[in-house]
Design a protein around this motif. Structure first.
Motif, mmCIF file in Angstrom:
data_model
loop_
_atom_site.group_PDB
_atom_site.id
_atom_site.type_symbol
_atom_site.label_atom_id
_atom_site.label_comp_id
_atom_site.label_asym_id
_atom_site.label_seq_id
_atom_site.Cartn_x
_atom_site.Cartn_y
_atom_site.Cartn_z
ATOM 1 N N PHE A 154 0.832 -1.203 0.000
ATOM 2 C CA PHE A 154 0.000 0.000 0.000
ATOM 3 C C PHE A 154 0.866 1.251 0.000
ATOM 4 O O PHE A 154 0.594 2.208 -0.732
ATOM 5 C CB PHE A 154 -0.911 -0.024 1.231
ATOM 6 C CG PHE A 154 -2.018 0.981 1.186
ATOM 7 C CD1 PHE A 154 -3.210 0.684 0.544
ATOM 8 C CD2 PHE A 154 -1.888 2.218 1.789
ATOM 9 C CE1 PHE A 154 -4.243 1.600 0.494
ATOM 10 C CE2 PHE A 154 -2.904 3.143 1.752
ATOM 11 C CZ PHE A 154 -4.095 2.842 1.101
ATOM 12 N N ARG A 155 1.933 1.245 0.804
ATOM 13 C CA ARG A 155 2.821 2.400 0.860
ATOM 14 C C ARG A 155 3.603 2.552 -0.445
ATOM 15 O O ARG A 155 3.750 3.658 -0.972
ATOM 16 C CB ARG A 155 3.790 2.250 2.029
ATOM 17 C CG ARG A 155 3.159 2.214 3.408
ATOM 18 C CD ARG A 155 2.724 3.565 3.893
ATOM 19 N NE ARG A 155 3.829 4.485 4.078
ATOM 20 C CZ ARG A 155 3.741 5.624 4.778
ATOM 21 N NH1 ARG A 155 2.603 5.931 5.369
ATOM 22 N NH2 ARG A 155 4.763 6.424 4.892
ATOM 23 N N ILE A 156 4.107 1.449 -0.970
ATOM 24 C CA ILE A 156 4.896 1.504 -2.200
ATOM 25 C C ILE A 156 4.065 2.033 -3.368
ATOM 26 O O ILE A 156 4.576 2.751 -4.238
ATOM 27 C CB ILE A 156 5.467 0.104 -2.527
ATOM 28 C CG1 ILE A 156 6.529 -0.280 -1.487
ATOM 29 C CG2 ILE A 156 6.061 0.054 -3.924
ATOM 30 C CD1 ILE A 156 7.010 -1.706 -1.603
ATOM 31 N N SER A 157 2.771 1.699 -3.379
ATOM 32 C CA SER A 157 1.902 2.137 -4.472
ATOM 33 C C SER A 157 1.360 3.546 -4.279
ATOM 34 O O SER A 157 0.468 3.975 -5.021
ATOM 35 C CB SER A 157 0.731 1.146 -4.635
ATOM 36 O OG SER A 157 -0.032 1.080 -3.445
ATOM 37 N N GLY A 158 1.886 4.273 -3.294
ATOM 38 C CA GLY A 158 1.520 5.676 -3.128
ATOM 39 C C GLY A 158 0.537 5.965 -2.030
ATOM 40 O O GLY A 158 0.132 7.128 -1.843
ATOM 41 N N GLY A 159 0.112 4.978 -1.262
ATOM 42 C CA GLY A 159 -0.850 5.199 -0.201
ATOM 43 C C GLY A 159 -0.198 5.624 1.101
ATOM 44 O O GLY A 159 1.029 5.625 1.245
ATOM 45 N N GLY A 160 -1.018 5.982 2.055
ATOM 46 C CA GLY A 160 -0.524 6.385 3.355
ATOM 47 C C GLY A 160 -1.664 6.698 4.291
ATOM 48 O O GLY A 160 -2.839 6.468 3.980
ATOM 49 N N CYS A 161 -1.321 7.239 5.430
ATOM 50 C CA CYS A 161 -2.301 7.574 6.463
ATOM 51 C C CYS A 161 -2.512 9.073 6.479
ATOM 52 O O CYS A 161 -1.541 9.835 6.577
ATOM 53 C CB CYS A 161 -1.809 7.084 7.822
ATOM 54 S SG CYS A 161 -2.968 7.379 9.183
ATOM 55 N N ASP A 162 -3.755 9.524 6.387
ATOM 56 C CA ASP A 162 -4.002 10.965 6.383
ATOM 57 C C ASP A 162 -3.659 11.610 7.712
ATOM 58 O O ASP A 162 -3.436 12.821 7.789
ATOM 59 C CB ASP A 162 -5.453 11.267 5.993
ATOM 60 C CG ASP A 162 -6.476 10.597 6.901
ATOM 61 O OD1 ASP A 162 -6.089 10.029 7.943
ATOM 62 O OD2 ASP A 162 -7.673 10.622 6.553
ATOM 63 N N ALA A 163 -3.573 10.811 8.783
ATOM 64 C CA ALA A 163 -3.221 11.367 10.092
ATOM 65 C C ALA A 163 -1.781 11.867 10.131
ATOM 66 O O ALA A 163 -1.425 12.684 10.971
ATOM 67 C CB ALA A 163 -3.431 10.327 11.185
ATOM 68 N N GLU A 164 -0.938 11.360 9.221
ATOM 69 C CA GLU A 164 0.459 11.790 9.208
ATOM 70 C C GLU A 164 0.583 13.282 8.927
ATOM 71 O O GLU A 164 1.459 13.950 9.452
ATOM 72 C CB GLU A 164 1.243 10.993 8.155
ATOM 73 C CG GLU A 164 1.481 9.552 8.534
ATOM 74 C CD GLU A 164 2.332 8.833 7.503
ATOM 75 O OE1 GLU A 164 3.363 8.256 7.902
ATOM 76 O OE2 GLU A 164 1.966 8.848 6.316
#
Length: 316
Positions: A154-164
């Motif tokens: 998920f991270r490699i494909s450009g995703g992440g946590c909006d809380a960051e």
């Protein structure tokens, strides 16, 4: 003048043309699943395809509000298209969310109660195979030298946590950590963990129970293995005869029946996932990752003798 030789021709003298040997059917390819295995494995993509088409064609499902961030329908009971579209349905909470526990419990019950698995050797090898598929489940969904493969992908494909960014927090590299911080995991490719779990777990039980119970009556075909010298032989040649008993009466037993129940419920929840959750591509990648785990556990040992000596084959 010489008389004609009346002796019979050598061809006719007590010689018979040998009858041709009956042709043996070609052996199954040890690098590929057997025809019966292909039949059962094909049910998984068919279930996913049916569920995806149902979601597209059903007016009720198509009209229901869908949250692309959570990859599910709006969870308000008045807006969800079905009870099974809600993440808090009892089958999801009590079965899927604790899925590997149910898979393990049914497997242990089968191993401890089936007469063909009474020998310590058979139980140890079955336990090793359980350890391999459990490691696959852990690596993909829980931990892989840090976040699991699903979270890493998920991270490699450009995703992440909006809380960051919204909360000024860094290092939220897993979906669980993101949810704990009150954020949402969005933006990347989310391999369907539900599809992965349900296919891997039910496929594992089908292999372990099916080859033990169906080997004598249902599965007339043979698995083939590659020997150390490279020869392709029937797997039955490696069958250990010590500590084995003939199976009479109810072959499944209580442990086997419970395992079949878990498989059936897994397939049903796979269908519900196909209809109400995730995109088709996320379901496809979940399926492919699960099938890769099953291939490593049950097909790879057939053509790598060193691995087969350690993990064995179900029913052999």
């Amino acid at each position: 003048m010489n008389s004609t030789d009346d002796r019979p021709s050598p061809i006719l003298r007590n010689e018979r043309t040998p009858s041709p040997k009956p042709r043996q059917p070609p052996r199954n390819n040890p690098y590929l699943p057997t025809p019966t295995e292909v039949f059962f494995l094909a049910l998984y993509p068919l279930v996913l395809l049916f569920g995806t088409l149902y979601a597209v064609l059903s007016p009720t499902v198509r009209a229901a509000p869908y949250d692309h961030t959570t990859q599910s329908h709006i969870q308000d009971p008045s807006l969800a298209p079905s009870y099974f579209a809600r993440k808090n349905n009892l089958f999801n909470v009590l079965f899927v969310k604790k899925g590997w526990g149910w898979i393990t419990l049914s497997f242990i019950g089968f191993v401890l109660t089936h007469p063909s698995l009474k020998s310590p050797r058979a139980r140890v090898k079955a336990g090793i195979r359980w350890g391999i598929v459990t490691a696959c489940w852990v690596f993909v969904t829980q931990w892989f030298f840090g976040p699991g493969i699903i979270d890493r992908g998920f991270r490699i494909s450009g995703g992440g946590c909006d809380a960051e960014t919204e909360l000024g927090m860094k290092g939220l590299v897993s979906a669980a950590a993101c949810r704990a911080a009150g954020g949402r995991w969005k933006g990347g490719h989310d391999i369907s963990g539900h599809v992965f779990l349900l296919v891997l777990g039910s496929g594992f039980l089908l292999q372990e129970v099916g080859w033990v119970v169906g080997r004598k009556r249902l599965l007339k075909e043979e698995r083939t293995v590659v020997m150390i010298d490279g020869a392709v032989k029937g797997a039955e040649l490696e069958k250990e005869r010590r500590d084995r008993e003939e199976i009479n009466g109810d072959e499944l037993g209580h442990g086997g029946k419970f395992a079949v129940f878990v498989v059936g419920l897994s397939v049903w929840m796979l269908l519900m996932t196909a209809i109400y959750f995730h995109t088709w591509f996320e379901k496809l990648t979940g399926l492919l990752v699960a099938l890769a785990g099953l291939y490593v556990t049950y097909i790879l040992p057939r053509f790598v003798p060193a691995i087969r000596d350690i993990v064995g084959l179900p029913g052999i």
